[in-house]
Design an enzyme around this catalytic site. Structure first.
Site, mmCIF file in Angstrom:
data_model
loop_
_atom_site.group_PDB
_atom_site.id
_atom_site.type_symbol
_atom_site.label_atom_id
_atom_site.label_comp_id
_atom_site.label_asym_id
_atom_site.label_seq_id
_atom_site.Cartn_x
_atom_site.Cartn_y
_atom_site.Cartn_z
ATOM 1 N N HIS A 4 0.808 -1.214 0.000
ATOM 2 C CA HIS A 4 0.000 0.000 0.000
ATOM 3 C C HIS A 4 0.848 1.274 0.000
ATOM 4 O O HIS A 4 0.342 2.374 0.243
ATOM 5 C CB HIS A 4 -0.939 0.010 1.211
ATOM 6 C CG HIS A 4 -2.249 0.673 0.933
ATOM 7 N ND1 HIS A 4 -2.516 1.976 1.262
ATOM 8 C CD2 HIS A 4 -3.380 0.215 0.337
ATOM 9 C CE1 HIS A 4 -3.753 2.298 0.904
ATOM 10 N NE2 HIS A 4 -4.292 1.251 0.336
ATOM 11 N N ASP B 93 -7.747 4.448 8.945
ATOM 12 C CA ASP B 93 -9.084 4.379 8.355
ATOM 13 C C ASP B 93 -9.269 3.095 7.544
ATOM 14 O O ASP B 93 -10.385 2.603 7.410
ATOM 15 C CB ASP B 93 -9.338 5.584 7.453
ATOM 16 C CG ASP B 93 -9.515 6.864 8.259
ATOM 17 O OD1 ASP B 93 -9.961 6.787 9.410
ATOM 18 O OD2 ASP B 93 -9.195 7.946 7.737
ATOM 19 N N GLU C 154 -13.322 13.000 13.110
ATOM 20 C CA GLU C 154 -12.659 13.340 11.862
ATOM 21 C C GLU C 154 -13.489 14.399 11.145
ATOM 22 O O GLU C 154 -14.555 14.798 11.613
ATOM 23 C CB GLU C 154 -12.475 12.109 10.953
ATOM 24 C CG GLU C 154 -11.364 11.174 11.377
ATOM 25 C CD GLU C 154 -10.935 10.206 10.279
ATOM 26 O OE1 GLU C 154 -11.332 10.416 9.102
ATOM 27 O OE2 GLU C 154 -10.204 9.246 10.583
#
Length: 518
Positions: A96, A157, A268
């Protein structure tokens, strides 16, 4: 004629020699190393890809380790080859990375997902924790710890990332205002250093290595095991969204919520630029407190700011939790008709981004270029930044989510390697853009990269004292500027734990065999 033929043969031999000098051969010694896993010298192309889809550097080999010992044996062998060897080593988790950070051009990429460490073990009691492999995905940790009614305190997240990957950066999500990032919730690590040594480290044992590795961008060691702090896990989540048209009001409410003892467990925010049908889209997942008023709300052509909140609870606590939520919401100054709520299982809330991933994959929109830009901005400069970026640079549309929320610096350990703004409260602003392949328009890679460049130039010209999260630079001077007064300590740690600069070459901080300069 014979002379001409011999001249051609000699010319071809010279070309062959030149090619062999330019393209390093694979050391035969790698093939004979005593390891339980194996090297692959042919199927290496997957190790030259990552989520960013912008950089591709082929390694000479991919190691599929079965143990930390396999990794240590390989790194130690390359260490013993000395500075004359071109070989470097990069640990690749779930792939990633955004800009080739987990790649090793002509080096060795370690496929961490092959690592077979000790079985994940949850320890209950007054101070619960879980021992996991550095190659373990956070989603798997969540599933296993929930069997014991426990879960890690701090998240990212997106949960389909490896422990070693996020701990090498920081690991930030909406829980960070209270618990700090993931690197603030680790008790112990097992690390393979750049010398091929397997070292256990913690706050009390080999502490300098422990804090070096946390947020260290893979420069000091490869994380092969970690001990993660846990807390009692709730069963349900109240998931809330409210909208603002004024950034100053939005920021003031966010900062109020993260100060003191907040009702909420997750805070958030994100920016919405010129989105049509926003309320109707949310209705599939959220209930509006005032459906009639909400139906008249128009998001078209506007820049809006969404505050996203979550409160964890168990079913028997619902009445008191609802009261606490309403009391806290009454202190906010959002648009009254834009209160949206949902009630979902805890695991569904934490794994929410994976649902989006499945949808994007089905449309062929996941494996596209992701020119992300993640910034940490001091509170004192966030209003200037927002006014310039959302008023002048990004005005018509965005090419992906834009996250923006404050965190408390007091929850971060200043002994780690991560670089932060100086102020007590700073904002994470994340431009999570996706580029349309082959597009030359506003959704194309070149356009998004130019926007990113304009944002960074703004930060520099206006002296906003911004730091990059998941940083990427190409020159030594840029890295020195990024680390600032921490640069000397960072170089010292590198010279201690990876003096030949074998590890994580994709970060482009140090070059193998080049002197480590202060």
């Amino acid at each position: 004629m014979h002379f001409l033929r011999n001249l051609i043969i000699l010319f071809l031999i010279c070309i062959a020699i030149k090619i062999n000098l330019c393209v390093p051969t694979i050391p035969s010694s790698l093939k004979t190393l005593p390891i339980d896993g194996h090297f692959d010298f042919k199927q290496v192309h997957h190790a030259a890809k990552d989520f960013g889809n912008r950089y591709s550097f082929l390694p000479s080999a991919v190691l599929h380790p079965k143990s930390a010992s396999d990794i240590a044996t390989t790194v130690k062998h390359i260490w013993e080859m000395g500075p004359g060897s071109h070989l470097t080593v990069a640990a690749r988790g779930h792939g990633h990375s955004l800009q080739g950070q987990a790649q090793a051009h002509r080096g060795v990429v370690i496929n961490m997902e092959s690592l077979q460490g000790p079985k994940m073990k949850v320890h209950t009691g007054n101070f619960p924790y879980v021992d996991v492999s550095g190659s373990e995905l956070w989603i798997n940790i969540l599933h296993e710890t929930l069997k014991h009614g426990l879960a890690p305190k701090s998240w990212t997240d997106y949960l389909h990332l490896t422990v070693g990957g996020t701990l090498s950066n920081a690991g930030i999500s909406g829980q960070a205002f209270r618990h700090g990032p993931q690197i603030s919730n680790v008790h112990q690590l097992e690390v393979v250093t750049g010398k091929g040594e397997v070292v256990n480290c913690s706050e009390k044992q080999n502490s300098d290595l422990f804090y070096s590795v946390l947020g260290g961008l893979g420069q000091f060691g490869i994380i092969t095991q970690a001990r993660i702090s846990l807390e009692p896990a709730p069963k349900m989540v109240k998931w809330i969204r409210v909208l603002y048209t004024d950034f100053a009001t939005f920021a003031k409410d966010q900062e109020m919520l993260i100060s003191g003892e907040s009702t909420f467990d997750y805070i958030e925010g994100f920016v919405i630029i010129n989105r049509t049908g926003l309320v109707n889209n949310w209705r599939s997942s959220f209930n509006s407190n005032d459906s009639a008023q909400a139906s008249h709300f128009k998001s078209d052509g506007r820049t809006l700011f969404c505050l996203e909140l979550a409160k964890y609870f168990n079913p028997e606590e619902m009445a008191i939790v609802n009261q606490e939520i309403m009391t806290s919401l009454s202190q906010l100054n959002h648009i009254p008709s834009t209160l949206f709520q949902s009630q979902v299982p805890y695991i569904e809330f934490l794994d929410r981004v994976h649902i989006s991933e499945i949808k994007l994959r089905s449309k062929g929109l996941w494996e596209v270029p992701h020119p992300w830009l993640n910034l940490l901005i001091p509170r004192s400069n966030i209003h200037i930044f927002a006014q310039q970026v959302f008023g002048n640079i990004l005005t018509n549309t965005s090419n992906g989510p834009i996250l923006i929320y404050p965190v408390n610096k007091s929850k971060w350990d200043n002994r780690t390697s991560v670089v932060l703004p100086e102020e007590d409260v700073f904002y994470l602003v994340a431009f999570l853009s996706s580029a349309a392949p082959s597009s030359t328009g506003s959704d194309g890679l070149e356009h998004i990269l130019n926007q990113n460049k304009r944002i960074l130039e703004l930060c520099q010209i206006d002296g906003l004292a911004v730091k990059q999260y998941l940083p990427h630079y190409s020159t030594n001077g840029e890295w020195r500027s990024h680390f600032g007064p921490q640069w000397e300590a960072f170089v010292h740690r590198k010279s201690t734990y990876d003096p030949l600069a074998i590890l994580a070459p994709g970060q482009r901080i140090f070059q193998k065999a080049a002197p480590l300069s202060l």
